[in-house]
Design a protein around this motif. Structure first.
Motif, short mmCIF file in Angstrom:
data_model
loop_
_atom_site.label_atom_id
_atom_site.label_comp_id
_atom_site.label_asym_id
_atom_site.label_seq_id
_atom_site.Cartn_x
_atom_site.Cartn_y
_atom_site.Cartn_z
N TRP A 238 6.45 71.01 33.47
CA TRP A 238 5.18 71.32 34.13
C TRP A 238 4.50 70.05 34.62
CZ3 TRP A 238 0.03 70.15 32.87
CH2 TRP A 238 -0.93 70.84 33.61
N THR B 145 5.89 67.19 35.28
CA THR B 145 6.69 66.63 36.37
C THR B 145 6.37 67.33 37.69
OG1 THR B 145 8.49 66.06 34.84
CG2 THR B 145 9.04 66.19 37.18
N ALA B 146 6.28 68.65 37.63
CA ALA B 146 5.97 69.42 38.84
C ALA B 146 4.57 69.10 39.35
CB ALA B 146 6.09 70.91 38.55
N MET B 147 3.61 68.97 38.43
CA MET B 147 2.22 68.67 38.82
C MET B 147 2.10 67.29 39.46
SD MET B 147 0.41 71.34 38.31
CE MET B 147 1.90 72.18 38.89
N GLN B 148 2.85 66.33 38.93
CA GLN B 148 2.82 64.98 39.51
C GLN B 148 3.28 65.01 40.97
OE1 GLN B 148 4.51 61.64 37.24
NE2 GLN B 148 4.64 63.06 35.52
N HIS B 149 4.37 65.70 41.22
CA HIS B 149 4.91 65.75 42.57
C HIS B 149 4.00 66.54 43.52
CE1 HIS B 149 8.60 64.34 40.61
NE2 HIS B 149 8.99 63.96 41.81
N LYS B 150 3.23 67.44 42.96
CA LYS B 150 2.37 68.26 43.80
C LYS B 150 1.05 67.59 44.13
CE LYS B 150 0.63 72.99 44.25
NZ LYS B 150 0.60 74.34 43.64
N PHE B 151 0.47 66.88 43.16
CA PHE B 151 -0.89 66.41 43.32
C PHE B 151 -1.06 64.89 43.41
CE2 PHE B 151 -1.47 70.57 41.15
CZ PHE B 151 -2.19 71.21 42.14
N GLU C 36 2.70 59.22 45.83
CA GLU C 36 3.97 58.70 45.33
C GLU C 36 3.81 57.49 44.41
OE1 GLU C 36 7.40 56.66 47.69
OE2 GLU C 36 7.53 58.81 47.99
N ARG D 215 2.80 58.27 40.68
CA ARG D 215 3.60 59.14 39.82
C ARG D 215 4.28 58.33 38.71
NH1 ARG D 215 6.62 62.23 44.78
NH2 ARG D 215 4.73 63.15 45.71
#
Length: 499
Positions: free
Chosen positions: A225, A227-233, A236, A239
């Motif tokens: 979760w 990891t997904a949030m970092q890429h979304k919000f 670059e 992260r």
């Protein structure tokens, strides 16, 4: 009446739930294991302590206060007993890595790294692919890559010495270690030594990565979760990833694979590509990338931390520094040292080897317990019967400061302890966790030992080093690796250099 009934029912259930969770830890078969009271009820106590960055010191103090076995979180226990090391980490152990390691890599367990793999069969198969590439015999053929970086570093230090500049030794050691691992792995430096800075912000990225891993490891279910949030919000550059290293490695792998002729470089990448060409089923293209990425991602911190520790303890123990300097000078006068010093020549310097071991003992790179899961049949460790599923582990710092093993002066820098008879030294070595033990020993151990063994005598044969901070103290931060900061020094050329 109905509203009052609902309220009373809800309040009763809430109180019952609170009482249940307060009482439950005391009903456990391990209820008598001591430790901080809050550690019985929540991982929050451990998490808070981890965020303070000095858990290795706290861990030692906890064992002084509570004994051989200490609870550090619900169902997690730190062990300080020499017999536990072989039991937990020796070859053939049934104690497997826990889910804590999940946060060290990607979110797909089928593509786990050697470090993050918890399945012993998967790990053994993966390690077998690369064993020959990391053997000392193979690495000695790559000594030239270490020499390239060492010569360059000595040239830069000559300029620094002439200017009288003050430098952060720990930072420069990581610049050096990163360039060496780049040469050995890819046949190409990052350019840190020439630039005198962290090219590509690799060190910053590694620091973020290890801080994330050390904290989120205890909440590994959050890893996908987060990891997904970092890429979304997150942009670059913010992260908690190793994107620069990943991209650099991928580009070098693709470039080398596109070459039509064997360059004959002999670095790790060339060797892996050749194995792949000979037998694609043995090592895939993904394996090649993962091996190179693992080298670069984990191949500098252990080495640079150790080099920082070696010089720190030599600087704060002048008698040991004098003894080592004399050994190097005498060997140099006999014509027994090259420039740079070879790995084979370094093995002929007994006091140097004692210094290296003692520094790695007093300041092991890893500063958290190496967590393992108690197998299905349970186990008795340090006199405590642990049920299946409990998390147990030994912190290298705790093991290395064990007075029953290393004596009443375990907290002192005394290289002479490694110059005793063979049987005594072997017993001490069995209690070292600098690179782990057993089948999970760090696969890059030989790379690190080669760098360290060569750089220390090479540097001391040409330079003297002075600790600028008169207090003799340094700053450290524990986020899995116990890194040093603000180790401010000046380097001076020696007036006479023996050839």
């Amino acid at each position: 009446m109905t509203d009052n009934y609902i309220f009373l029912t809800g309040a009763t259930l809430l109180l019952f739930s609170i009482a249940y969770h307060l009482v439950l830890p005391w009903l456990s078969p391990l209820s008598r294991v001591p430790g901080p009271i809050l550690a019985r009820y929540s991982r929050a106590w451990k998490s808070y302590k981890l965020l303070k960055g000095d858990f290795e010191k706290l861990n030692i103090e906890l064992h002084k206060k509570y004994g051989r076995v200490v609870r550090i979180a619900p169902n997690e226990y730190s062990i300080n007993d020499s017999t536990a090391i072989k039991l937990l980490y020796g070859h053939g152990t049934k104690f497997l890595k826990t889910s804590w390691y999940f946060a060290s890599g990607g979110v797909d367990p089928k593509k786990a790294s050697l470090f993050g793999a918890t399945n012993p069969v998967y790990h053994a198969n993966e390690r077998r692919k690369f064993a020959a590439v990391y053997s000392m015999t193979t690495l000695l053929t790559q000594e030239q890559y270490v020499d390239n970086c060492t010569r360059l570093l000595m040239d830069v230090f000559s300029d620094i010495a002439e200017k009288g500049s003050q430098i952060d030794w720990a930072f420069w050691m990581q610049l050096y270690a990163l360039d060496v691992i780049g040469e050995i792995t890819l046949g190409k430096r990052f350019g840190n030594i020439e630039a005198g800075k962290d090219v590509g912000n690799i060190i910053t990225a590694l620091d973020r990565y290890f801080r994330y891993m050390s904290f989120v490891g205890d909440y590994s279910q959050w890893h996908p979760w987060l990891t997904a949030m970092q890429h979304k919000f997150l942009p670059e550059h913010q992260r908690l990833s190793l994107k620069y290293i990943t991209d650099f490695t991928a580009n070098q792998v693709l470039l080398r694979q596109s070459e039509t002729e064997d360059t004959g470089k002999g670095d790790v990448l060339s060797r892996l590509i050749q194995v792949h060409k000979d037998d694609p089923k043995k090592i895939s293209e993904h394996d090649i990338f993962q091996a190179c990425l693992g080298n670069i991602g984990a191949g500098s911190d252990t080495t640079s931390i150790t080099l920082g520790a070696i010089f720190y303890y030599l600087l704060t123990n002048p008698e040991a520094m004098d003894t080592l300097q004399n050994e190097i000078q005498l060997k140099n006068q006999e014509g027994g040292l090259s420039f740079p010093v070879t790995f084979a020549e370094a093995q002929q310097l007994p006091y140097l080897q004692a210094v290296l071991k003692e520094a790695m003992r007093l300041h092991p790179a890893v500063g958290l317990i190496l967590p393992r899961q108690v197998p299905a049949e349970g186990a008795v460790i340090a006199g405590v019967a642990f049920p299946a599923g409990a998390t147990v582990g030994v912190n290298p710092w705790v093991a290395h400061y064990n007075e029953e093993v290393f004596g009443h002066d375990a907290d002192k820098f005394r290289p002479e302890r490694w110059l005793s008879d063979r049987e005594t030294v072997q017993e001490l070595e069995r209690n070292l966790l600098t690179f782990g033990q057993g089948s999970r020993t760090c696969i890059g151990k030989n790379i690190s030992l080669m760098e360290i063994s060569k750089l220390v005598p090479t540097f001391l044969s040409r330079f003297e080093i002075e600790l600028v901070n008169s207090s003799g103290k340094w700053q450290t931060w524990n986020a899995w690796f116990v890194k040093q900061y603000d180790l401010e020094v000046r380097v001076h050329k020696k007036k006479q250099i023996s050839s």
